[in-house]
Structures are given as structure tokens and as C-alpha cells.
Design an enzyme around this catalytic site. Structure first.
Site, PDB file in Angstrom:
ATOM      1  N   ARG A 131       0.207  -2.285  13.661  1.00 39.05           N
ATOM      2  CA  ARG A 131       1.480  -2.166  14.377  1.00 39.05           C
ATOM      3  C   ARG A 131       1.231  -1.574  15.756  1.00 39.05           C
ATOM      4  O   ARG A 131       0.503  -0.586  15.896  1.00 39.05           O
ATOM      5  CB  ARG A 131       2.449  -1.281  13.593  1.00 39.05           C
ATOM      6  CG  ARG A 131       3.803  -1.111  14.256  1.00 39.05           C
ATOM      7  CD  ARG A 131       4.655  -0.134  13.473  1.00 39.05           C
ATOM      8  NE  ARG A 131       5.002  -0.665  12.157  1.00 39.05           N
ATOM      9  CZ  ARG A 131       5.244   0.095  11.092  1.00 39.05           C
ATOM     10  NH1 ARG A 131       5.124   1.412  11.171  1.00 39.05           N
ATOM     11  NH2 ARG A 131       5.578  -0.455   9.937  1.00 39.05           N
ATOM     12  N   ARG A 245       8.377  13.355   8.162  1.00 41.61           N
ATOM     13  CA  ARG A 245       8.627  11.958   7.818  1.00 41.61           C
ATOM     14  C   ARG A 245       8.687  11.154   9.119  1.00 41.61           C
ATOM     15  O   ARG A 245       8.606  11.702  10.211  1.00 41.61           O
ATOM     16  CB  ARG A 245       9.965  11.849   7.050  1.00 41.61           C
ATOM     17  CG  ARG A 245      10.126  10.603   6.193  1.00 41.61           C
ATOM     18  CD  ARG A 245       9.188  10.551   5.017  1.00 41.61           C
ATOM     19  NE  ARG A 245       9.639   9.601   3.987  1.00 41.61           N
ATOM     20  CZ  ARG A 245       9.401   8.295   3.992  1.00 41.61           C
ATOM     21  NH1 ARG A 245       8.714   7.761   4.975  1.00 41.61           N
ATOM     22  NH2 ARG A 245       9.855   7.520   3.019  1.00 41.61           N
ATOM     23  N   LYS A 246       8.852   9.840   8.999  1.00 38.35           N
ATOM     24  CA  LYS A 246       8.950   9.011  10.201  1.00 38.35           C
ATOM     25  C   LYS A 246      10.226   9.341  10.967  1.00 38.35           C
ATOM     26  O   LYS A 246      11.162   9.942  10.428  1.00 38.35           O
ATOM     27  CB  LYS A 246       8.917   7.538   9.837  1.00 38.35           C
ATOM     28  CG  LYS A 246      10.134   7.020   9.074  1.00 38.35           C
ATOM     29  CD  LYS A 246       9.975   5.531   8.817  1.00 38.35           C
ATOM     30  CE  LYS A 246      11.198   4.964   8.097  1.00 38.35           C
ATOM     31  NZ  LYS A 246      11.060   3.519   7.835  1.00 38.35           N
ATOM     32  N   GLY A 503      12.785  -6.802   1.342  1.00 38.43           N
ATOM     33  CA  GLY A 503      12.114  -7.017   0.074  1.00 38.43           C
ATOM     34  C   GLY A 503      12.223  -5.894  -0.927  1.00 38.43           C
ATOM     35  O   GLY A 503      11.895  -6.065  -2.103  1.00 38.43           O
ATOM     36  N   CYS A 508      13.482  -2.180   5.354  1.00 40.03           N
ATOM     37  CA  CYS A 508      12.948  -2.483   6.682  1.00 40.03           C
ATOM     38  C   CYS A 508      13.729  -3.617   7.345  1.00 40.03           C
ATOM     39  O   CYS A 508      13.779  -3.712   8.564  1.00 40.03           O
ATOM     40  CB  CYS A 508      11.469  -2.854   6.582  1.00 40.03           C
ATOM     41  SG  CYS A 508      10.418  -1.512   6.001  1.00 40.03           S
ATOM     42  N   GLY A 509      14.337  -4.472   6.533  1.00 38.46           N
ATOM     43  CA  GLY A 509      15.165  -5.551   7.069  1.00 38.46           C
ATOM     44  C   GLY A 509      16.565  -5.118   7.440  1.00 38.46           C
ATOM     45  O   GLY A 509      17.368  -5.935   7.889  1.00 38.46           O
TER      46      GLY A 509
END
Length: 585
Positions: A131, A245-246, A503, A508-509
């Protein structure tokens, strides 16, 4: 580390008709408590990390009950793989050697994510997704060609994706190639550093920055500065690489809110105050399997000069005080819940250079009553005689030849630049109007990446799915296209409908912001047999009246999905059955 302060010229702004209205999460999560900072126990406000030899590590007294990822960071700081040359050693080891020791196994499965490398252990053992960092989604033709050259050598295993954070991800990478790839990225002005795990994600901005006739402010310089701070100019910034965390950030530059500020941990909303240009701040937006929350006002305004300064202060407050136990409760909003918004704000103020932070401005510049524009197709720029052309990239997937061809078109018809969007599409800016017809007649635009896709296809977004991702429960990209094609044979729509696929519950979508969302799960078919399925979400909104969608129906087998979607489109989006449409002709 010294604070950053960069002076900008005050941009031309448009008049505001109303102020931005934030909303609470639609899921069953408590309102943020209003806890007075003075009531908090002093012990809770003690920083949980300390600096040791240039890296920030969790103090020993706070290590009880921490999650496994925190233990991996304590054992060995992931940034050492980059900053102390660990990747060079690791790349020379065979996978067999790596697997023999826990520390090196954790290197390839966990720590390499700090370098933007994600091991596809489950579906592509020994291969990695890489990424990038691509502030504001701006990529040059040279960068695009280089990435194409990397994935081409991996044959069928190599491809690239445009992500929902205006970013590139490339696939098929093998570990021995990584040191050379990192050097190549540096040569074309790219980096993959600090793009995964407990780091700041790609800074998102207006994809039409600098060319939009209706923009409020050009977001590119702000996002470039944020990215430079986050990675210390691609040299590595260990002061903010050990977050709980992110963490997501965006700078809003248009009334369309292309940046989706309500789902970012920190969002800059343009506002003036006493004749000065700056930003009101929203904080805490995030998605996770257990909870989704929309960003809320911090009741703070910063002048344009302090965009990086306040980002640093917010990150340090999160780094110092964030929870490191249950991984599902470590995003920044959980800390805000615990401290209360005023308590959290007080911790940010402590970390500002002068320990001052102005209250929010009422002079917000984003117009509430604004019809969100579609960036696909041909649109005039603010520069007279020029247009931008938005291309539909089906579910964001591109191959090496596609990338080379896109780079060629950017050079031949534009300014050698491409813009990525959060809808996984690509814009070619700065096209002279006299060259538009020739560009639109290019084979790539006729055969692969249309500027005028169908109304259902143009809003289609899909995460990686289980083709590559080990966490995904179902296949997404090919299925999203297939189901949409089936639905288009059943009904006719009169307006775009945004359909997002993800998914797994990590979303993430971003299915919660879609008109119709599909979250992968296992379901039961008519014979009670386990099959790939989805939970269907409905009613997500983006733009100035944003809110998150809710579950409409759970556990729908994917093979039964097309008729259900057609029915939803008829009932909620004014679609017409094809049979009726044909019968009335």
C-alpha cells in the site's frame, strides 16, 4: 519533535448558507459523555508510552491485558525494519528460515505492515500487497508507470487497485524484491511507509483540488504537509507509529464532501473566523466490526497555518492515552467516549505549542443545501479552455497494461497527472478542450474505462474480497460486477444508486455509507447448506446530510441476491421492472 507551522495565503472562499451539522452513529452506541476534565483521575491521564532511543514504547506498568499486536510491538519496534535496515536482512532470508523463529514470522505477518507490506499468507503465501502513501490521491504518469513495471513482472499474481482512500495498492510483491522496490518508489517520489496497522492512513482530499470551479480551498498543500509530517518526509516518524489503532484524516475542500469527513478520525472542515481562513475540527469517525461511529465536533477551530500542529496534538493525545486492550475498542472514539469530548479536547490543548486552541467558528463554508456532483465524465475546470475527464474503473481493479495506458493518456492529453477518487475511479485533469474528442475516442475509454458507465455501475465500490484478503469471507469484486449486471437485466433506474461491497465486517468497502451495502457473511441456502452470503444495508447517505445505513436483511445467499436488489431498487429508488418497461413501449 518540534511543532510545524506553515503559512498559507488566504484562499478565495464561497459564501456559506448554513453550518455543517454532525450526527451521531445510527448503531447502538452511547452518546459521548460530557465529563469535566477536572473530574478525571490524574492517573488515567498519565501517558502510557515513553520515548526510548528514538522510539515510543508502552510503559511496563500499562502492559497488563494488552492485545497480541501490542506485544509484537514491544518485542521489536516495527519501524526498525525500515529505519535500521532490518528489511535488507529479512529480504535475504528464505521463507523457510523466516518461519522457524517467532520474531521473523511476526516480521512478515505484522511488522512489515509498517512498511506498507501485507503478507497474503492465506491465499498467496509468500506474496505481499503493498500500500502506498498518495496524499490527496494525486499520482504522476511516471509513478503510475513505475508501479506498472513492478506488478508486470509478477504475471497473473500482479495487479493494482484504486482504494477507498484515494490510494494505490499493488499486489504480487515478493520479499526479495522489496528493498529494490522501496528504492524505486523513492526515485519517483512515492513511499509505502507507515501505511498499515497502527499508523495514519493516506490523507484524503478533494479529487478536484485546484481545478474545481466551485472549490472552497485547494486541499493538496495541506494533505502534502500532513503526509510529510506523518512520515517525516518519507524517512520515518517513530513519534506517531505506535498508535493504539489505525487513524484516518481528511481535509475537506468542496461542498460535495467527496472526502467523507464523517468517517474520519480527524476531519478539517473549512471555516473563517474574524477574517481568517481555517478549519473547524471533527473527530472520532470510524468503522469496525463491533461499532461504527460518525465524527463529532471537537468545538475547535485552527487557522490554516496550524493544520499540522493540531494533527500532531490529536495524534499524541491518542498515542499517549488510547486503550490497548480489546482490539475492537481501541479506535480513537473509544477514548473520546471515556474522557468526554471536553476532556479529550483538554488533552489536545495540552499538546498544542502554546496550550491554546480556539473554539469552533460559526462561519462554516460548506453549503448544506448542495447537490453532490458526479466526477465521472467531462467537466469544465476553473482554468478557461480546460476540462477534466472522470473515468470509471470497474471496482477499482487495474492491470499493468492499463496503468501504462492511463499514464500515456495523462501525458498526451493532460499534464502528466492522474487523480484517484474514494469511489475507486480515476480523473485525468487539465485536458485542453480542443483535445477532448480525441481523448474520448481512445480505445481504453471505449473498451475498459468509460467516462459514461451505466447508472448502477458508476456507483459500484468493492473491497479486495477473498481473492487476496485472508479476512474476507466472500469474493467481492467479480461478484459485484456480476450481480450488478444481473440486476440491470431486471430493472431500469433513472438515477445513480451507490452500491458498496465488503468481504467481511471490517467494512473496507464502507457499506454503511452506501445507498445499498453488502457485507460478506456465511448464509444458508434453501437446503440449509452453508453458502457465501451477505448482510444487506440500506440508507447510507454522503454529503452534507450524511448518515450511516442500517441492516435491511441478514444472511442473504449471494446466488439469490439479484432479485432482492431489484426489489429494493423498485421500492426505494424508483426503478422500473424491465418487463413493464418493454410492455409499455
Amino acid at each position: 519533535m518540534s511543532s510545524f507551522s506553515v503559512r498559507f495565503l488566504t484562499p478565495q472562499v464561497l459564501p456559506s448558507t448554513s453550518s455543517y451539522r454532525s450526527k451521531t452513529c445510527v448503531f447502538a452506541t452511547p452518546q459521548v459523555a460530557q465529563v469535566a476534565a477536572a473530574d478525571l483521575e490524574a492517573a488515567r491521564l498519565e501517558p502510557r508510552v515513553e520515548e526510548r532511543d528514538g522510539y515510543f514504547v508502552l510503559k511496563e506498568k500499562f502492559r497488563e491485558g494488552i492485545n497480541p499486536q501490542e506485544k509484537v510491538k514491544i518485542e521489536k519496534d516495527p519501524m526498525k525494519l525500515f529505519m535500521e535496515g532490518g528489511i535488507e536482512v529479512l529480504a535475504k532470508m528464505s521463507l523457510e528460515e523466516i518461519e522457524k523463529a517467532k520474531v521473523t514470522k511476526d516480521d512478515i505477518d505484522v511488522r512489515l505492515k509498517w512498511l506498507g507490506l501485507f503478507h497474503r499468507r492465506k491465499h498467496q503465501y509468500g506474496r505481499f500487497m503493498m500500500r502506498l502513501k498518495l496524499p490527496n490521491g494525486v499520482t504522476t504518469s511516471a509513478q503510475t508507470r513505475y508501479l506498472a513495471s513492478v506488478i508486470r513482472k509478477y504475471g497473473k499474481d500482479g495487479c493494482a487497485d484504486v482504494t477507498t482512500r484515494q490510494n494505490w495498492q499493488i499486489r504480487g510483491v515478493v520479499l526479495p524484491d522489496v528493498p529494490e522496490i522501496l528504492k524505486g518508489l523513492e526515485e519517483v517520489g512515492l513511499t509505502s511507509l507507515q501505511s498499515g496497522m497502527d499508523n495514519v492512513r493516506n490523507p484524503v482530499g478533494n479529487p478536484l483540488a485546484g481545478i474545481d470551479p466551485h472549490e472552497i480551498v485547494d486541499t493538496r498543500p495541506y494533505n502534502n504537509l500532513l503526509s510529510q509530517f506523518i512520515t517525516a518526509n518519507s524517512q520515518g516518524n517513530p513519534t506517531i507509529t505506535n498508535l493504539p489503532r489505525k487513524w484516518n484524516v481528511c481535509v475537506v475542500g468542496s461542498h460535495d464532501l467527496y472526502e467523507h469527513p464523517h468517517i474520519n478520525d480527524l476531519a478539517y472542515m473549512p471555516a473563517t473566523k474574524d477574517g481568517r481562513f481555517g478549519f473547524n475540527l471533527l473527530v472520532g469517525g470510524f468503522f469496525s466490526p463491533k461499532r461504527c461511529a460518525e465524527a463529532i465536533p471537537l468545538d475547535a477551530w485552527v487557522p490554516a497555518d496550524d493544520v499540522v500542529t493540531v494533527c500532531k496534538a490529536v495524534l499524541e493525545a491518542f498515542r499517549d492515552l488510547g486503550n490497548r486492550g480489546n482490539r475492537q475498542k481501541t479506535r480513537m472514539m473509544w477514548l473520546i467516549d471515556e474522557l468526554g469530548i471536553e476532556g479529550f479536547r483538554a488533552e489536545v490543548v495540552k499538546r498544542m505549542p502554546q496550550q491554546e486552541l480556539e473554539r469552533a467558528s460559526s462561519e462554516e463554508l460548506v453549503q448544506k443545501q448542495w447537490e453532490r456532483r458526479d466526477s465521472l465524465g467531462v467537466h469544465p475546470q476553473k482554468q478557461e479552455g480546460f476540462s477534466f475527464v472522470g473515468l470509471h474503473i470497474p471496482v477499482g481493479r487495474v492491470q499493468a497494461d492499463d496503468m501504462d495506458e492511463l499514464a500515456r493518456l495523462a501525458d498526451m492529453y493532460g499534464s502528466g497527472e492522474l487523480r484517484l477518487t474514494v469511489e475507486q475511479n480515476i480523473i485525468i485533469p487539465n485536458v485542453e478542450n480542443s483535445r477532448l474528442e480525441a481523448l474520448l475516442n481512445e480505445p481504453l475509454l471505449k473498451d475498459r474505462f468509460s467516462p459514461a458507465p451505466s447508472l448502477l455501475m458508476q456507483g459500484l465500490v468493492a473491497c479486495t474480497g477473498n481473492q487476496f484478503c485472508g479476512q474476507a469471507i466472500i469474493e467481492t469484486k467479480a461478484r459485484a460486477l456480476k450481480v450488478t449486471e444481473e440486476v440491470e437485466r431486471l430493472v431500469s433506474v433513472t438515477r445513480p444508486v451507490r452500491m458498496h461491497w465488503t468481504g467481511c465486517p471490517n467494512t473496507c468497502g464502507q457499506v454503511q455509507v452506501a445507498d445499498i451495502g453488502f457485507m460478506g457473511c456465511m448464509a444458508r441456502d434453501e437446503n440449509k447448506m452453508p453458502v457465501e452470503g451477505v448482510d444487506v444495508f440500506l440508507g447510507g447517505r454522503i454529503g452534507s446530510d450524511s448518515h450511516l445505513g442500517e441492516v435491511y436483511k441478514k444472511g442473504v445467499p449471494c446466488k439469490n441476491l439479484a432479485p432482492l436488489v431489484a426489489d429494493i431498487l423498485i421500492k426505494h429508488f424508483g426503478a422500473v421492472p424491465r418487463e413493464r418497461e418493454e410492455g409499455e413501449d
